[in-house]
Design an enzyme around this catalytic site. Structure first.
Site, PDB file in Angstrom:
ATOM      1  N   LYS A 173      12.590  -4.394  28.779  1.00  0.00           N
ATOM      2  CA  LYS A 173      12.094  -4.738  27.385  1.00  0.00           C
ATOM      3  C   LYS A 173      12.242  -5.995  26.983  1.00  0.00           C
ATOM      4  O   LYS A 173      11.338  -6.647  26.520  1.00  0.00           O
ATOM      5  CB  LYS A 173      12.564  -3.924  26.441  1.00  0.00           C
ATOM      6  CG  LYS A 173      12.291  -2.187  26.599  1.00  0.00           C
ATOM      7  CD  LYS A 173      12.716  -1.351  25.563  1.00  0.00           C
ATOM      8  CE  LYS A 173      12.052  -0.072  25.193  1.00  0.00           C
ATOM      9  NZ  LYS A 173      12.461   0.807  24.110  1.00  0.00           N
ATOM     10  N   ASP A 192       8.770   0.630  18.591  1.00  0.00           N
ATOM     11  CA  ASP A 192       9.826   1.631  18.371  1.00  0.00           C
ATOM     12  C   ASP A 192      10.268   1.784  16.890  1.00  0.00           C
ATOM     13  O   ASP A 192      10.571   3.134  16.415  1.00  0.00           O
ATOM     14  CB  ASP A 192      10.935   1.030  19.152  1.00  0.00           C
ATOM     15  CG  ASP A 192      11.086   1.361  20.579  1.00  0.00           C
ATOM     16  OD1 ASP A 192      10.238   2.300  21.067  1.00  0.00           O
ATOM     17  OD2 ASP A 192      11.559   0.605  21.460  1.00  0.00           O
TER      18      ASP A 192
END
Length: 277
Positions: A70, A107
């Site tokens: 990420k 997220d």
């Protein structure tokens, strides 16, 4: 004679076999009648950049990025959204027609949407949030909670220095609490979040004392295997409003799917069932 390319998307991680994203996106593609595919891809760190630059040539419109890529994906991208910059990680990449890679992080959005859907009376501004853990998931949770108006965040991590790093970055609304005192954070909290992997199948249990939890507190666990973690079972017994972690996975996928395939999917009971298959 030109043939329209079938849009492809997928998720890149290392490992990746455990991901629930493929069955989730396939469910949406099928139920919405879209001729596209979503595939899991196991990619080593050393190959990530090369793979990301070659996927669009094969018809990929974007990918999800998961552990451990990420942060690196953010560096590789040409354009980055404000929220991805703030979180310091990308979980969604969009391959634009002009060849540029656009990085986003959904997220935090998924986390908040899950709470709003499953605890409709949740008021973020009602009081402090207590957060367990200070990893990548915690960064997304902290950023999104501050964004929706939580007045104060108490954060505790087994390695204190990681929590302190978040405090330095996100500022004075964060207070770091020693891990041995983590149970005491719950006394005044209106929202409690476990962002650690403690309590997950195959991980050690979450041993933080929960007797400080109060009736009506909103308690959520990002762990969704098992769906009902020890934290959620205990919180329910104490009259808390509990929200499991599966919804975050479902909701974070919505903006990505919409960007890639042009239709906004809904998160309903059929979506949950598809992810749990």
């Amino acid at each position: 004679m030109s043939h329209a390319k079938i849009p492809l998307a997928g998720v890149i991680g290392c490992p990746i076999a455990h991901s629930k994203s493929p069955q989730l996106h396939r469910h949406w593609l099928k139920s919405l009648g879209i001729s596209g595919y979503y595939v899991p891809m196991h990619v080593e760190a050393i190959d990530l950049e090369e793979i990301l630059h070659s996927l669009p040539k094969a018809g990929f419109v974007g990918v999800n990025i998961t552990v451990p890529h990420k942060e690196r994906a953010l560096e590789i991208a040409d354009l980055v959204t404000d929220r991805a910059t703030l979180i310091g990680a990308a979980n969604t990449l969009i391959f634009r027609k002009d060849g540029k890679i656009h990085a986003d992080n959904t997220d935090g959005y998924g986390f908040i949407q899950n709470l709003r859907q499953n605890a409709p009376d949740w008021h973020p501004e009602a009081g402090p949030a207590a957060i367990l853990g200070a990893g990548g998931a915690a960064r997304a949770v902290v950023a999104s909670l501050l964004d929706v108006g939580v007045p104060e965040i108490l954060i505790s991590n087994r390695t204190r220095v990681r929590a302190e790093a978040l405090q330095q970055e996100f500022g004075r609304r964060l207070t770091v609490i020693d891990w041995v005192q983590a149970g005491n954070m719950m006394d005044d909290a209106s929202t409690v979040v476990n962002t650690t992997s403690l309590g997950m199948i195959g991980s050690p249990p979450l041993r933080v004392p929960l007797d400080g939890l109060r009736k009506g507190t909103v308690v959520t666990d990002l762990v969704y295997a098992p769906l009902k973690t020890h934290l959620l079972i205990e919180a329910e017994k104490m009259g808390c409003i509990t929200v499991d972690g599966l919804g975050m996975l479902l909701h974070q996928a919505v903006p990505a799917f919409e960007r890639w395939f042009g239709t906004r999917p809904t998160v309903d009971s059929a979506t949950r069932a598809a992810a749990l298959r």
